[in-house]
Design a protein around this motif. Structure first.
Motif, PDB file in Angstrom:
ATOM      1  N   VAL A 172       2.208  31.386 115.250  1.00  0.00           N
ATOM      2  CA  VAL A 172       0.769  31.185 115.382  1.00  0.00           C
ATOM      3  C   VAL A 172       0.414  30.797 116.812  1.00  0.00           C
ATOM      4  CG1 VAL A 172      -1.079  29.573 114.759  1.00  0.00           C
ATOM      5  CG2 VAL A 172       0.250  30.693 112.970  1.00  0.00           C
ATOM      6  N   ASP A 173       1.205  29.911 117.405  1.00  0.00           N
ATOM      7  CA  ASP A 173       0.869  29.476 118.757  1.00  0.00           C
ATOM      8  C   ASP A 173       1.100  30.584 119.774  1.00  0.00           C
ATOM      9  OD1 ASP A 173      -0.266  26.950 119.640  1.00  0.00           O
ATOM     10  OD2 ASP A 173       1.356  26.926 121.110  1.00  0.00           O
ATOM     11  N   GLU A 174       2.025  31.500 119.468  1.00  0.00           N
ATOM     12  CA  GLU A 174       2.192  32.663 120.344  1.00  0.00           C
ATOM     13  C   GLU A 174       0.922  33.515 120.357  1.00  0.00           C
ATOM     14  OE1 GLU A 174       4.747  36.323 119.436  1.00  0.00           O
ATOM     15  OE2 GLU A 174       5.954  35.254 120.897  1.00  0.00           O
ATOM     16  N   VAL A 175       0.261  33.650 119.202  1.00  0.00           N
ATOM     17  CA  VAL A 175      -0.998  34.391 119.151  1.00  0.00           C
ATOM     18  C   VAL A 175      -2.101  33.612 119.870  1.00  0.00           C
ATOM     19  CG1 VAL A 175      -2.753  35.382 117.636  1.00  0.00           C
ATOM     20  CG2 VAL A 175      -0.337  35.548 117.010  1.00  0.00           C
ATOM     21  N   TYR A 176      -2.129  32.290 119.659  1.00  0.00           N
ATOM     22  CA  TYR A 176      -3.138  31.482 120.348  1.00  0.00           C
ATOM     23  C   TYR A 176      -2.981  31.547 121.869  1.00  0.00           C
ATOM     24  CZ  TYR A 176      -5.443  29.185 116.410  1.00  0.00           C
ATOM     25  OH  TYR A 176      -6.208  28.932 115.314  1.00  0.00           O
ATOM     26  N   ALA A 177      -1.742  31.778 122.337  1.00  0.00           N
ATOM     27  CA  ALA A 177      -1.535  31.899 123.781  1.00  0.00           C
ATOM     28  C   ALA A 177      -2.374  33.039 124.344  1.00  0.00           C
ATOM     29  CB  ALA A 177      -0.051  32.127 124.075  1.00  0.00           C
ATOM     30  N   ARG A 178      -2.484  34.104 123.580  1.00  0.00           N
ATOM     31  CA  ARG A 178      -3.305  35.243 124.009  1.00  0.00           C
ATOM     32  C   ARG A 178      -4.787  34.876 123.997  1.00  0.00           C
ATOM     33  NH1 ARG A 178      -3.541  40.905 120.554  1.00  0.00           N
ATOM     34  NH2 ARG A 178      -5.660  41.511 121.137  1.00  0.00           N
ATOM     35  N   ILE A 179      -5.230  34.171 122.966  1.00  0.00           N
ATOM     36  CA  ILE A 179      -6.638  33.780 122.873  1.00  0.00           C
ATOM     37  C   ILE A 179      -6.993  32.801 123.984  1.00  0.00           C
ATOM     38  CG2 ILE A 179      -8.386  32.748 121.366  1.00  0.00           C
ATOM     39  CD1 ILE A 179      -6.604  33.580 118.981  1.00  0.00           C
ATOM     40  N   ALA A 180      -6.026  31.943 124.324  1.00  0.00           N
ATOM     41  CA  ALA A 180      -6.270  30.919 125.338  1.00  0.00           C
ATOM     42  C   ALA A 180      -6.491  31.509 126.722  1.00  0.00           C
ATOM     43  CB  ALA A 180      -5.101  29.935 125.375  1.00  0.00           C
ATOM     44  N   GLU A 181      -6.167  32.781 126.908  1.00  0.00           N
ATOM     45  CA  GLU A 181      -6.398  33.424 128.198  1.00  0.00           C
ATOM     46  C   GLU A 181      -7.876  33.726 128.442  1.00  0.00           C
ATOM     47  OE1 GLU A 181      -4.002  36.900 128.098  1.00  0.00           O
ATOM     48  OE2 GLU A 181      -2.102  35.825 128.312  1.00  0.00           O
ATOM     49  N   THR A 182      -8.703  33.548 127.417  1.00  0.00           N
ATOM     50  CA  THR A 182     -10.138  33.817 127.545  1.00  0.00           C
ATOM     51  C   THR A 182     -10.743  32.939 128.634  1.00  0.00           C
ATOM     52  OG1 THR A 182     -10.253  34.314 125.177  1.00  0.00           O
ATOM     53  CG2 THR A 182     -12.332  33.893 126.308  1.00  0.00           C
ATOM     54  N   ALA A 183     -11.361  33.549 129.595  1.00  0.00           N
ATOM     55  CA  ALA A 183     -11.946  32.799 130.712  1.00  0.00           C
ATOM     56  C   ALA A 183     -13.304  32.231 130.305  1.00  0.00           C
ATOM     57  CB  ALA A 183     -12.108  33.713 131.919  1.00  0.00           C
ATOM     58  N   PRO A 184     -13.639  31.038 130.785  1.00  0.00           N
ATOM     59  CA  PRO A 184     -14.980  30.493 130.533  1.00  0.00           C
ATOM     60  C   PRO A 184     -16.043  31.455 131.055  1.00  0.00           C
ATOM     61  CG  PRO A 184     -13.532  28.824 131.478  1.00  0.00           C
ATOM     62  CD  PRO A 184     -12.806  30.123 131.580  1.00  0.00           C
ATOM     63  N   GLN A 185     -17.120  31.577 130.296  1.00  0.00           N
ATOM     64  CA  GLN A 185     -18.200  32.487 130.660  1.00  0.00           C
ATOM     65  C   GLN A 185     -19.391  31.697 131.204  1.00  0.00           C
ATOM     66  OE1 GLN A 185     -17.598  36.040 130.091  1.00  0.00           O
ATOM     67  NE2 GLN A 185     -15.583  35.058 129.895  1.00  0.00           N
ATOM     68  N   ASP A 186     -20.427  32.397 131.532  1.00  0.00           N
ATOM     69  CA  ASP A 186     -21.633  31.768 132.066  1.00  0.00           C
ATOM     70  C   ASP A 186     -22.491  31.294 130.894  1.00  0.00           C
ATOM     71  OD1 ASP A 186     -23.683  30.879 133.604  1.00  0.00           O
ATOM     72  OD2 ASP A 186     -24.477  32.872 134.102  1.00  0.00           O
ATOM     73  N   GLY A 187     -22.306  30.051 130.505  1.00  0.00           N
ATOM     74  CA  GLY A 187     -23.084  29.490 129.401  1.00  0.00           C
ATOM     75  C   GLY A 187     -22.240  29.292 128.158  1.00  0.00           C
ATOM     76  N   TRP A 188     -22.631  28.311 127.345  1.00  0.00           N
ATOM     77  CA  TRP A 188     -21.849  27.950 126.167  1.00  0.00           C
ATOM     78  C   TRP A 188     -21.805  29.080 125.153  1.00  0.00           C
ATOM     79  CZ3 TRP A 188     -23.620  27.888 121.145  1.00  0.00           C
ATOM     80  CH2 TRP A 188     -25.006  27.982 120.957  1.00  0.00           C
ATOM     81  N   ARG A 189     -22.943  29.775 124.961  1.00  0.00           N
ATOM     82  CA  ARG A 189     -22.992  30.834 123.952  1.00  0.00           C
ATOM     83  C   ARG A 189     -22.072  31.996 124.338  1.00  0.00           C
ATOM     84  NH1 ARG A 189     -27.057  32.824 120.078  1.00  0.00           N
ATOM     85  NH2 ARG A 189     -28.352  31.040 120.599  1.00  0.00           N
ATOM     86  N   ALA A 190     -22.074  32.378 125.603  1.00  0.00           N
ATOM     87  CA  ALA A 190     -21.216  33.472 126.052  1.00  0.00           C
ATOM     88  C   ALA A 190     -19.741  33.102 125.906  1.00  0.00           C
ATOM     89  CB  ALA A 190     -21.538  33.835 127.497  1.00  0.00           C
TER      90      ALA A 190
END
Length: 241
Positions: A79-97
């Protein structure tokens, strides 16, 4: 072993890797998790076993117990190996994005690793990458206009995560059903269309009839993002007095 948890073993995240052995097949927890993920991707969680993993790695099954104590720890690593991929998501401009980007990354991961959806919403995921995704999600939602305090944040996280779990489990289930039966949604609707038309023509289900006739017929991706918008709109709203 005397640990902060009494006689229980330390969580796998706090136990050091076993010392490498002088053998032809070097092992690490990351290698074991990657092999287990490939098997689960092909055969599902029901087809996953330590014996199969050991065979794929070319080692004896007992050797794996130096790295994981049981199946639950193995699933935690996967599971944490999959989360490693999700964690690569960069912060966007604004909370909703940012919340949308995290939701999109989670959906992409669940569609690539369908077994991951089976484990969402079960016991808490506390691996380092899962915690990183949880932090990123909370840090985004705490900026929503409707989140005034920690109670609001807990409710917002609950609604956001509950939507992800339900939506992804439903989508994965529909994909599996289409795959195993050979009948996709369009074929299923075509087959049952005459029956449903007869039932709606009775006039006993006027609201359902309106949904079927006048409602938007979105594909899976459109449905996911459309309904996510509704959830985020709710989180953005002001708290009732």
């Amino acid at each position: 072993m005397d640990t902060p948890y009494g006689n229980a073993p330390l969580p796998i995240w706090e136990r050091p890797e076993p010392r490498p052995r002088a053998t032809p097949v070097p092992l690490t927890r990351a290698t074991i998790a990657a092999t287990a993920t490939r098997i689960a991707d092909a055969e599902g969680l029901d087809g996953l076993s330590l014996r199969k993993i050991a065979k794929a790695l070319g080692v004896g099954p007992m050797r794996l117990y130096d790295y994981v104590l049981n199946r639950s720890e193995l699933l935690d690593l996967m599971v944490d190996e999959v989360y490693a991929r999700i964690a690569e998501t960069a912060p966007q401009d604004g909370w909703r994005a940012t919340a949308r980007a995290l939701a999109r990354a989670t959906r992409d991961a669940a569609l690539d690793h369908e077994w991951f959806a089976d484990l969402l919403g079960a016991r808490p995921h506390l691996g380092p990458y899962a915690l990183a995704v949880g932090e990123a999600t909370a840090a985004a939602l705490v900026q929503a206009p409707g989140v005034r305090d920690v109670d609001d944040l807990q409710r917002a996280l609950g609604a956001f995560n509950a939507y992800l779990v339900g939506a992804l489990r439903r989508e994965v289930t529909e994909r599996r059903t289409a795959r195993t039966t050979g009948v996709d949604v369009a074929a299923w609707q075509s087959a049952l269309g005459p029956y449903l038309t007869r039932m709606l023509d009775t006039g006993r289900y006027p609201t359902v009839a309106r949904l079927v006739v006048d409602g938007a017929h979105l594909d899976a991706a459109e449905t996911f993002h459309h309904n996510l918008t509704i959830v985020l709109d709710g989180i953005a709203g002001r708290r009732r007095p």
